[in-house]
Design an enzyme around this catalytic site. Sequence first.
Site, PDB file in Angstrom:
ATOM      1  N   ASP A 141      43.332   3.866  64.340  1.00 16.54           N
ATOM      2  CA  ASP A 141      44.365   4.641  65.041  1.00 16.54           C
ATOM      3  C   ASP A 141      44.282   4.328  66.533  1.00 16.54           C
ATOM      4  O   ASP A 141      43.239   3.886  67.026  1.00 16.54           O
ATOM      5  CB  ASP A 141      44.170   6.147  64.817  1.00 16.54           C
ATOM      6  CG  ASP A 141      45.263   6.961  65.510  1.00 16.54           C
ATOM      7  OD1 ASP A 141      46.447   6.576  65.410  1.00 16.54           O
ATOM      8  OD2 ASP A 141      44.942   7.952  66.189  1.00 16.54           O
ATOM      9  N   SER A 142      45.376   4.588  67.228  1.00 10.81           N
ATOM     10  CA  SER A 142      45.372   4.411  68.679  1.00 10.81           C
ATOM     11  C   SER A 142      44.314   5.312  69.321  1.00 10.81           C
ATOM     12  O   SER A 142      43.823   5.007  70.405  1.00 10.81           O
ATOM     13  CB  SER A 142      46.750   4.765  69.235  1.00 10.81           C
ATOM     14  OG  SER A 142      47.105   6.071  68.820  1.00 10.81           O
TER      15      SER A 142
ATOM     16  N   CYS B  91      48.107   5.309  61.835  1.00  9.53           N
ATOM     17  CA  CYS B  91      48.837   5.573  63.075  1.00  9.53           C
ATOM     18  C   CYS B  91      50.285   5.204  62.796  1.00  9.53           C
ATOM     19  O   CYS B  91      50.564   4.073  62.383  1.00  9.53           O
ATOM     20  CB  CYS B  91      48.268   4.695  64.191  1.00  9.53           C
ATOM     21  SG  CYS B  91      49.192   4.746  65.737  1.00  9.53           S
TER      22      CYS B  91
ATOM     23  N   GLU C 111      46.346  16.679  72.836  1.00 10.00           N
ATOM     24  CA  GLU C 111      45.068  16.096  73.295  1.00 10.00           C
ATOM     25  C   GLU C 111      44.432  16.943  74.390  1.00 10.00           C
ATOM     26  O   GLU C 111      43.225  16.957  74.546  1.00 10.00           O
ATOM     27  CB  GLU C 111      45.287  14.665  73.793  1.00 10.00           C
ATOM     28  CG  GLU C 111      45.559  13.747  72.640  1.00 10.00           C
ATOM     29  CD  GLU C 111      45.082  12.333  72.842  1.00 10.00           C
ATOM     30  OE1 GLU C 111      44.666  11.982  73.964  1.00 10.00           O
ATOM     31  OE2 GLU C 111      45.147  11.574  71.863  1.00 10.00           O
TER      32      GLU C 111
ATOM     33  N   CYS D 111      53.615  11.806  62.868  1.00  9.84           N
ATOM     34  CA  CYS D 111      52.652  11.407  63.913  1.00  9.84           C
ATOM     35  C   CYS D 111      51.338  12.074  63.554  1.00  9.84           C
ATOM     36  O   CYS D 111      51.315  13.255  63.171  1.00  9.84           O
ATOM     37  CB  CYS D 111      53.124  11.869  65.291  1.00  9.84           C
ATOM     38  SG  CYS D 111      51.870  11.664  66.568  1.00  9.84           S
TER      39      CYS D 111
ATOM     40  N   HIS E  98      48.937  13.228  65.173  1.00 10.90           N
ATOM     41  CA  HIS E  98      48.439  14.384  65.933  1.00 10.90           C
ATOM     42  C   HIS E  98      49.043  15.700  65.447  1.00 10.90           C
ATOM     43  O   HIS E  98      48.461  16.763  65.638  1.00 10.90           O
ATOM     44  CB  HIS E  98      48.824  14.255  67.412  1.00 10.90           C
ATOM     45  CG  HIS E  98      47.919  13.392  68.215  1.00 10.90           C
ATOM     46  ND1 HIS E  98      47.732  12.063  67.929  1.00 10.90           N
ATOM     47  CD2 HIS E  98      47.157  13.647  69.305  1.00 10.90           C
ATOM     48  CE1 HIS E  98      46.902  11.552  68.821  1.00 10.90           C
ATOM     49  NE2 HIS E  98      46.532  12.492  69.665  1.00 10.90           N
TER      50      HIS E  98
HETATM   51  N1  DGL Z   1      48.632   7.983  66.443  1.00  8.77           N
HETATM   52  C1  DGL Z   1      49.954   7.950  67.030  1.00  8.77           C
HETATM   53  C2  DGL Z   1      51.005   8.091  65.935  1.00  8.77           C
HETATM   54  O1  DGL Z   1      50.733   8.504  64.817  1.00  8.77           O
HETATM   55  C3  DGL Z   1      50.141   9.039  68.059  1.00  8.77           C
HETATM   56  C4  DGL Z   1      49.332   8.830  69.309  1.00  8.77           C
HETATM   57  C5  DGL Z   1      49.829   7.705  70.192  1.00  8.77           C
HETATM   58  O2  DGL Z   1      50.983   7.774  70.684  1.00  8.77           O
HETATM   59  O3  DGL Z   1      49.055   6.787  70.418  1.00  8.77           O
HETATM   60  O4  DGL Z   1      52.144   7.764  66.167  1.00  8.77           O
END
Ligand code: DGL
Length: 271
Positions: A8-9, A71, A156, A190, A192
């Site tokens: 993931d990012s 992600c 976050e 997403c 998060h």
């Molecule tokens: N993990 C990213 C997603 O699911 C969200 C966080 C980011 O923008 O890096 O789109």
Amino acid sequence: MGPIGVFDSGYGGLTVLADIRASLPQYDYLYLGDNARAPYGTRSFDVVYDYTLEAVQELFDRGCSLVILACNTASAKALRTIQQNDLPQIAPNKRVLGVIRPSAEVLGSLTKSKHVGILATEGTVKSNSYVLELEKFSPEVTIHQQSCPMWVPIIENNRHDSEAGKLFIQEDVKSLLEKDPAIDTILLGCTHYPLVKSYLESILPNHISVISQGKIVAESLSDYLIRHPEMEMECSKNGSLQFLTSENTHVFNEKASVFYNGPVDAVHIKW
Ligand code: DGL
């Protein structure tokens, strides 16, 4: 044999990892969060692709044969190119899977009104990936999307319970429902957003269900491993879990434990 890689990012993929691990605890997992370069949601196609490919290569180098892009933004902007162009050249026997297709596969069966909404980052919305994937599986379903650019920073920074944070969330939900009042199913597109699922449920009318992806992705992975015994044999099974981050590990460990809902002790990687 090696661990299943989960990329993931940053932190969000930990919500997906938690569900995958709950349903498939026997496997080893290696989680990589590119926190130093997150968020990806507002970055261009090319940049998300380059970063994602670099992360996938890192997980391959560390022994993973199967990598899950946990992600949405990376799945939307990089997965197809990696699967079609890169894998045949760099690792023809390895596989990379994403989170958008499994979610699109089941969405049609979850809606009664046949009107669904997607809440996601700007990058995921602009890629139109959910619309394109849903058309393949459930062309009868109408889909509307709403980008929520403030939600990742709000979550976050642990401000989603604050009045200001709630206002941003309410505003985006209202915009989505204004686009299509017949929506009865909202997918959190997403990683998060599961952290605000209960708040969303508290402000939405009862007939609207809020769906997070973790369990859907876990079920889809379990099914994939049954259908691909050759890949399943490549996944080691000692029930272990390791975390990697491109950020300072103290910063990562503290926040990550909230997303993962358990202790996290990461190792730093330098790109
Ligand atoms: N993990 C990213 C997603 O699911 C969200 C966080 C980011 O923008 O890096 O789109």
